[in-house]
Motif scaffolding. Structure first.
Motif, PDB file in Angstrom:
ATOM      1  N   THR A 165       9.978 -18.199  -3.437  1.00  0.00           N
ATOM      2  CA  THR A 165      10.318 -19.596  -3.072  1.00  0.00           C
ATOM      3  C   THR A 165       9.264 -20.611  -3.540  1.00  0.00           C
ATOM      4  O   THR A 165       9.619 -21.702  -3.988  1.00  0.00           O
ATOM      5  CB  THR A 165      10.526 -19.763  -1.552  1.00  0.00           C
ATOM      6  OG1 THR A 165       9.439 -19.181  -0.890  1.00  0.00           O
ATOM      7  CG2 THR A 165      11.804 -19.137  -1.089  1.00  0.00           C
ATOM      8  N   ASP A 166       7.970 -20.259  -3.457  1.00  0.00           N
ATOM      9  CA  ASP A 166       6.945 -21.214  -3.900  1.00  0.00           C
ATOM     10  C   ASP A 166       7.095 -21.503  -5.389  1.00  0.00           C
ATOM     11  O   ASP A 166       7.003 -22.647  -5.835  1.00  0.00           O
ATOM     12  CB  ASP A 166       5.533 -20.649  -3.662  1.00  0.00           C
ATOM     13  CG  ASP A 166       5.175 -20.689  -2.194  1.00  0.00           C
ATOM     14  OD1 ASP A 166       5.917 -21.347  -1.437  1.00  0.00           O
ATOM     15  OD2 ASP A 166       4.174 -20.053  -1.803  1.00  0.00           O
ATOM     16  N   LYS A 167       7.334 -20.431  -6.140  1.00  0.00           N
ATOM     17  CA  LYS A 167       7.417 -20.607  -7.594  1.00  0.00           C
ATOM     18  C   LYS A 167       8.721 -21.322  -7.965  1.00  0.00           C
ATOM     19  O   LYS A 167       8.751 -22.142  -8.882  1.00  0.00           O
ATOM     20  CB  LYS A 167       7.302 -19.264  -8.299  1.00  0.00           C
ATOM     21  CG  LYS A 167       5.982 -18.643  -7.894  1.00  0.00           C
ATOM     22  CD  LYS A 167       5.462 -17.623  -8.793  1.00  0.00           C
ATOM     23  CE  LYS A 167       4.030 -17.320  -8.455  1.00  0.00           C
ATOM     24  NZ  LYS A 167       3.799 -16.757  -7.118  1.00  0.00           N
ATOM     25  N   PHE A 168       9.782 -21.023  -7.226  1.00  0.00           N
ATOM     26  CA  PHE A 168      11.051 -21.720  -7.473  1.00  0.00           C
ATOM     27  C   PHE A 168      10.849 -23.233  -7.246  1.00  0.00           C
ATOM     28  O   PHE A 168      11.302 -24.064  -8.032  1.00  0.00           O
ATOM     29  CB  PHE A 168      12.141 -21.171  -6.541  1.00  0.00           C
ATOM     30  CG  PHE A 168      13.435 -21.909  -6.627  1.00  0.00           C
ATOM     31  CD1 PHE A 168      14.280 -21.733  -7.716  1.00  0.00           C
ATOM     32  CD2 PHE A 168      13.809 -22.805  -5.635  1.00  0.00           C
ATOM     33  CE1 PHE A 168      15.479 -22.439  -7.808  1.00  0.00           C
ATOM     34  CE2 PHE A 168      15.002 -23.511  -5.720  1.00  0.00           C
ATOM     35  CZ  PHE A 168      15.840 -23.323  -6.810  1.00  0.00           C
ATOM     36  N   GLN A 169      10.117 -23.573  -6.181  1.00  0.00           N
ATOM     37  CA  GLN A 169       9.899 -24.996  -5.890  1.00  0.00           C
ATOM     38  C   GLN A 169       9.004 -25.647  -6.942  1.00  0.00           C
ATOM     39  O   GLN A 169       9.186 -26.801  -7.302  1.00  0.00           O
ATOM     40  CB  GLN A 169       9.320 -25.165  -4.489  1.00  0.00           C
ATOM     41  CG  GLN A 169      10.328 -24.730  -3.437  1.00  0.00           C
ATOM     42  CD  GLN A 169      10.006 -25.258  -2.062  1.00  0.00           C
ATOM     43  OE1 GLN A 169      10.348 -26.372  -1.720  1.00  0.00           O
ATOM     44  NE2 GLN A 169       9.330 -24.453  -1.272  1.00  0.00           N
ATOM     45  N   LEU A 192      10.541 -30.045 -13.112  1.00  0.00           N
ATOM     46  CA  LEU A 192      11.700 -30.629 -13.811  1.00  0.00           C
ATOM     47  C   LEU A 192      12.039 -32.023 -13.253  1.00  0.00           C
ATOM     48  O   LEU A 192      12.334 -32.948 -14.007  1.00  0.00           O
ATOM     49  CB  LEU A 192      12.923 -29.710 -13.701  1.00  0.00           C
ATOM     50  CG  LEU A 192      12.795 -28.361 -14.417  1.00  0.00           C
ATOM     51  CD1 LEU A 192      14.063 -27.541 -14.232  1.00  0.00           C
ATOM     52  CD2 LEU A 192      12.494 -28.548 -15.907  1.00  0.00           C
ATOM     53  N   LEU A 193      11.979 -32.147 -11.914  1.00  0.00           N
ATOM     54  CA  LEU A 193      12.291 -33.445 -11.300  1.00  0.00           C
ATOM     55  C   LEU A 193      11.228 -34.484 -11.640  1.00  0.00           C
ATOM     56  O   LEU A 193      11.529 -35.657 -11.882  1.00  0.00           O
ATOM     57  CB  LEU A 193      12.387 -33.286  -9.774  1.00  0.00           C
ATOM     58  CG  LEU A 193      13.616 -32.528  -9.257  1.00  0.00           C
ATOM     59  CD1 LEU A 193      13.391 -32.027  -7.832  1.00  0.00           C
ATOM     60  CD2 LEU A 193      14.847 -33.439  -9.305  1.00  0.00           C
ATOM     61  N   ILE A 252       8.711 -28.180 -27.016  1.00  0.00           N
ATOM     62  CA  ILE A 252       8.264 -28.675 -25.703  1.00  0.00           C
ATOM     63  C   ILE A 252       7.885 -27.584 -24.702  1.00  0.00           C
ATOM     64  O   ILE A 252       7.193 -27.860 -23.736  1.00  0.00           O
ATOM     65  CB  ILE A 252       9.321 -29.613 -25.051  1.00  0.00           C
ATOM     66  CG1 ILE A 252      10.670 -28.910 -24.982  1.00  0.00           C
ATOM     67  CG2 ILE A 252       9.408 -30.926 -25.798  1.00  0.00           C
ATOM     68  CD1 ILE A 252      11.698 -29.703 -24.191  1.00  0.00           C
ATOM     69  N   PHE A 253       8.328 -26.339 -24.941  1.00  0.00           N
ATOM     70  CA  PHE A 253       7.983 -25.267 -23.992  1.00  0.00           C
ATOM     71  C   PHE A 253       6.668 -24.577 -24.371  1.00  0.00           C
ATOM     72  O   PHE A 253       6.237 -23.656 -23.698  1.00  0.00           O
ATOM     73  CB  PHE A 253       9.112 -24.237 -23.914  1.00  0.00           C
ATOM     74  CG  PHE A 253      10.371 -24.791 -23.303  1.00  0.00           C
ATOM     75  CD1 PHE A 253      10.455 -25.009 -21.935  1.00  0.00           C
ATOM     76  CD2 PHE A 253      11.467 -25.114 -24.089  1.00  0.00           C
ATOM     77  CE1 PHE A 253      11.600 -25.528 -21.357  1.00  0.00           C
ATOM     78  CE2 PHE A 253      12.623 -25.631 -23.522  1.00  0.00           C
ATOM     79  CZ  PHE A 253      12.696 -25.845 -22.158  1.00  0.00           C
ATOM     80  N   ILE A 310       4.649 -23.653 -18.082  1.00  0.00           N
ATOM     81  CA  ILE A 310       4.583 -22.975 -16.779  1.00  0.00           C
ATOM     82  C   ILE A 310       6.007 -22.743 -16.252  1.00  0.00           C
ATOM     83  O   ILE A 310       6.359 -21.645 -15.800  1.00  0.00           O
ATOM     84  CB  ILE A 310       3.756 -23.817 -15.770  1.00  0.00           C
ATOM     85  CG1 ILE A 310       2.277 -23.820 -16.182  1.00  0.00           C
ATOM     86  CG2 ILE A 310       3.923 -23.310 -14.347  1.00  0.00           C
ATOM     87  CD1 ILE A 310       1.393 -24.741 -15.362  1.00  0.00           C
ATOM     88  N   THR A 311       6.832 -23.794 -16.344  1.00  0.00           N
ATOM     89  CA  THR A 311       8.203 -23.708 -15.828  1.00  0.00           C
ATOM     90  C   THR A 311       8.968 -22.573 -16.497  1.00  0.00           C
ATOM     91  O   THR A 311       9.572 -21.723 -15.826  1.00  0.00           O
ATOM     92  CB  THR A 311       8.926 -25.061 -16.077  1.00  0.00           C
ATOM     93  OG1 THR A 311       8.155 -26.083 -15.469  1.00  0.00           O
ATOM     94  CG2 THR A 311      10.320 -25.069 -15.499  1.00  0.00           C
TER      95      THR A 311
END
Ligand code: ADP
Length: 251
Positions: free
Chosen positions: A129-133, A139-140, A185-186, A209-210
């Motif tokens: 969950t931490d990494k998902f957030q 992205l946001l 960009i990645f 990172i994403t």
């Protein structure tokens, strides 16, 4: 064989040296600015107007924030690269986590409108969950910082029934990304240099990172963009009771 190994070692050494050189440059720019403005305040405090003083203090604060963000990102990269990093998987609802990330990003981008459209009865996803957030905040944050004040950011979550996946997309009305830059960009430290991006702060590590985190969690990331607006989509598998990781959690 020995030649191949030697070439590989030289390549790694070169990559390491390039990394140190980029990091040093990224550290030096804000540090030089902080020292310069602090010096001016110390040496000429009485000669500059209160407005100027406040402006200089804001620059010092912004540059310090830039350094903190860089160090945080570097720590994340270093943790991601060591195999010791623990992923704590859980089957979770994406919606409250995504909503939480929107609330966090909204604090910084107060004039943007975040418009959410979520399918009903979505399956849970198996993620840390931490990494998902962290993925969603990156992205946001990008969608907001590369688009004008007051513009809309659309967040969609939908289910793909065919392969039991969840698609989460973040769409903005911003400056867009040209076709030739989409492939870059990645990459680590990759920033697009244009008059539109030059004024926007960043260190080019967010999308690296994403993407790494998404792929570590068996997801996929893609981007569509053009002259105006971009859409970043991440895809995660719906949690399945037969998932090996889930089975282990239950044992
Ligand atoms: P940065 O810290 O520079 O924002 P990222 O790795 O997050 O680093 O992104 C890499 C580059 O991709 C950015 O510098 C920017 O040029 C481009 N980019 C990322 N997201 C967007 C977006 N939503 N709209 C336009 N350009 C973007």
């Amino acid at each position: 064989m020995a030649k191949v190994n030697e070439d590989k070692t030289n390549e790694l050494e070169q990559a390491h040296l390039d990394f140190i050189s980029t990091v040093s440059h990224e550290l030096r720019t804000p540090l030089t600015s902080i020292r310069g403005f602090a010096d001016t305040l110390l040496l000429s405090y009485d000669k500059i107007s209160p407005e100027q003083r406040e402006k200089f203090l804001h620059i010092i604060k912004d540059q310090s924030n830039r350094l903190i963000k860089l160090v945080e990102n570097l720590l994340t990269v270093s943790k991601m690269q060591s195999d010791k990093e623990l992923m704590v998987y859980k089957a979770v609802d994406a919606v409250p986590l995504v909503d939480n990330c929107i609330q966090i990003v909204k604090l910084q981008y107060k004039t943007h409108n975040y418009i959410c459209n979520y399918d009903k009865n979505l399956p849970k996803i198996l993620v840390d969950t931490d990494k998902f957030q962290q993925i969603m905040i990156n992205l946001l944050d990008n969608a907001s910082k590369y688009s004008p004040e007051g513009s809309n950011v659309y967040v969609n979550i939908s289910q793909n029934y065919e392969d039991n996946t969840l698609n989460i997309s973040v769409k903005d009305e911003g400056i867009g990304i040209s076709e030739e830059n989409l492939s870059k960009i990645f990459n680590k430290f990759s920033r697009i240099d244009s008059p539109l991006t030059r004024k926007i702060q960043g260190n080019g590590l967010g999308l690296y990172i994403t993407k790494t985190l998404v792929e570590k969690m068996n997801g996929k990331i893609s981007v569509q963009s053009g002259e105006k607006g971009s859409v970043f989509t991440v895809v995660f598998h719906g949690a399945n009771p037969d998932d090996e990781v889930l089975k282990k959690i239950k044992e």
